[in-house]
Write an enzyme that holds these catalytic residues in place. Structure first.
Site, PDB file in Angstrom:
ATOM      1  N   SER A 134      47.956  21.446  66.175  1.00 30.43           N
ATOM      2  CA  SER A 134      48.084  22.344  67.307  1.00 30.43           C
ATOM      3  C   SER A 134      49.156  23.382  66.987  1.00 30.43           C
ATOM      4  O   SER A 134      49.388  23.712  65.818  1.00 30.43           O
ATOM      5  CB  SER A 134      48.421  21.539  68.575  1.00 30.43           C
ATOM      6  OG  SER A 134      48.471  22.378  69.704  1.00 30.43           O
ATOM      7  N   TYR A 148      43.877  32.083  72.031  1.00 30.28           N
ATOM      8  CA  TYR A 148      44.348  31.141  71.017  1.00 30.28           C
ATOM      9  C   TYR A 148      45.137  30.039  71.701  1.00 30.28           C
ATOM     10  O   TYR A 148      44.938  28.844  71.426  1.00 30.28           O
ATOM     11  CB  TYR A 148      45.212  31.857  69.973  1.00 30.28           C
ATOM     12  CG  TYR A 148      45.831  30.907  68.973  1.00 30.28           C
ATOM     13  CD1 TYR A 148      45.056  30.312  67.995  1.00 30.28           C
ATOM     14  CD2 TYR A 148      47.189  30.596  69.021  1.00 30.28           C
ATOM     15  CE1 TYR A 148      45.609  29.426  67.078  1.00 30.28           C
ATOM     16  CE2 TYR A 148      47.753  29.719  68.114  1.00 30.28           C
ATOM     17  CZ  TYR A 148      46.960  29.135  67.139  1.00 30.28           C
ATOM     18  OH  TYR A 148      47.512  28.250  66.245  1.00 30.28           O
ATOM     19  N   LYS A 152      44.275  25.855  72.005  1.00 29.65           N
ATOM     20  CA  LYS A 152      45.199  24.790  71.627  1.00 29.65           C
ATOM     21  C   LYS A 152      45.612  23.944  72.834  1.00 29.65           C
ATOM     22  O   LYS A 152      45.812  22.730  72.707  1.00 29.65           O
ATOM     23  CB  LYS A 152      46.428  25.383  70.930  1.00 29.65           C
ATOM     24  CG  LYS A 152      46.132  26.034  69.590  1.00 29.65           C
ATOM     25  CD  LYS A 152      45.513  25.047  68.606  1.00 29.65           C
ATOM     26  CE  LYS A 152      45.352  25.653  67.214  1.00 29.65           C
ATOM     27  NZ  LYS A 152      44.744  24.689  66.255  1.00 29.65           N
TER      28      LYS A 152
END
Length: 298
Positions: A134, A148, A152
């Protein structure tokens, strides 16, 4: 010493390659996946020279789960590292739904498919380790990288739930939250001048994107040390000897600082809202979720 046998997605560049090579130097068996194995062999000849094996895999393909399940069985894999992914830069308003779906397909659904491929064999054997690569942006959102961060965050929510679901079968989940590391990752991300539209110029999103771009190649994070840290926490050796119980492994000074700031902010919100939050309930004795005893506490 236990024999760890690794399958690492996205091993053809950046942090994935560092983890693969470090594991090989420790004497472990490694399968590294890549979308283009021919290019991967050219870029990282040391993987095969050290005894590693390449596997052709695009984590967004429909047969990912089956390919991983077969590899886990045939090579007795007991550590799977979900590293494949990329960074999508841009404010949400400017991103197309095609870009958004592609980001989630790779960073989240790709990891889901790989993990689903590993679980049955791990469960039947009574153990295994799933490592999710991560980011600090998966714990604290980053302006200019909203999708993005979202990919994650989704990975971390999945991992928290999986850690509870899989613990009864001896399967461990580890989330590695990387800060800014000196890999080619940012070089593949669109530059601010190309993706920050006029209304957002000068805002926190623009400034953050500019700062990240300006820092490329100067990041404080050492990818070789990050790889070593992940291996030590997975194996419980050296600096990881007392860390085999952890769910989250923040890596980098910036990752630690961002996590602490998030926790402090979250705590302030909880303290501020506590009275209102507790008022918004029926008068009943049921405490709701989570269960009274979690596998993490057992």
């Amino acid at each position: 010493m236990a024999q760890y046998r690794w399958l690492i997605t996205g091993a053809s560049s950046g942090q994935g390659a560092e983890i693969a090579l470090a594991a090989l130097r420790h004497g472990y068996h490694v399968i590294g996946t890549a979308r283009n194995v021919v290019k991967a062999k050219e870029d990282y000849p040391n993987l095969e020279a050290l005894g590693g094996v390449w596997l052709d895999l695009d984590v967004t393909s429909d047969d990912t789960q089956a390919i991983v399940e077969r590899a886990v069985k045939e090579h007795s894999i007991n550590v799977v590292v979900n590293n494949a992914g990329y960074g999508l830069r841009g404010v949400l308003e400017d991103l197309s739904m095609k870009q958004i779906r592609a980001q989630m397909d790779t960073n989240f659904f790709g990891a889901v498919a790989v993990t689903k491929g590993a679980i049955p064999t791990f469960r039947e054997r009574g153990g295994g380790i799933i490592v999710m690569i991560s980011s600090a942006s998966g714990f604290t959102g980053t302006p200019s990288q909203s999708m993005y961060s979202a990919s994650k965050f989704a990975l971390e929510g999945l991992s928290e739930s999986l850690a509870e679901e899989l613990a009864p079968f001896g399967i461990r989940v580890l989330i590695a939250e990387l800060g800014a590391y000196r890999t080619p990752f940012q070089s593949a991300v669109d530059k601010p001048s190309n993706i920050i539209s006029e209304p957002y110029k000068g805002t926190i999103a623009d400034k953050t994107a500019q700062r990240i771009t300006a820092g490329h190649g100067k990041q404080a994070g050492d990818p070789a040390k990050a790889a070593e840290a992940i291996i030590e926490v997975v194996t419980g050796e050296c600096r990881g000897v007392n860390l085999r119980h952890v769910l989250r492994l923040p890596l980098g000074k910036d990752a630690v600082q961002r996590a602490r700031s998030k926790i402090e902010s979250f705590t302030r919100d909880i303290d501020s809202c506590k009275q209102l939050a507790e008022w918004a309930s029926f008068d009943t004795s049921w405490d709701g979720y989570p269960p009274l005893e979690s596998s993490a506490d057992a």
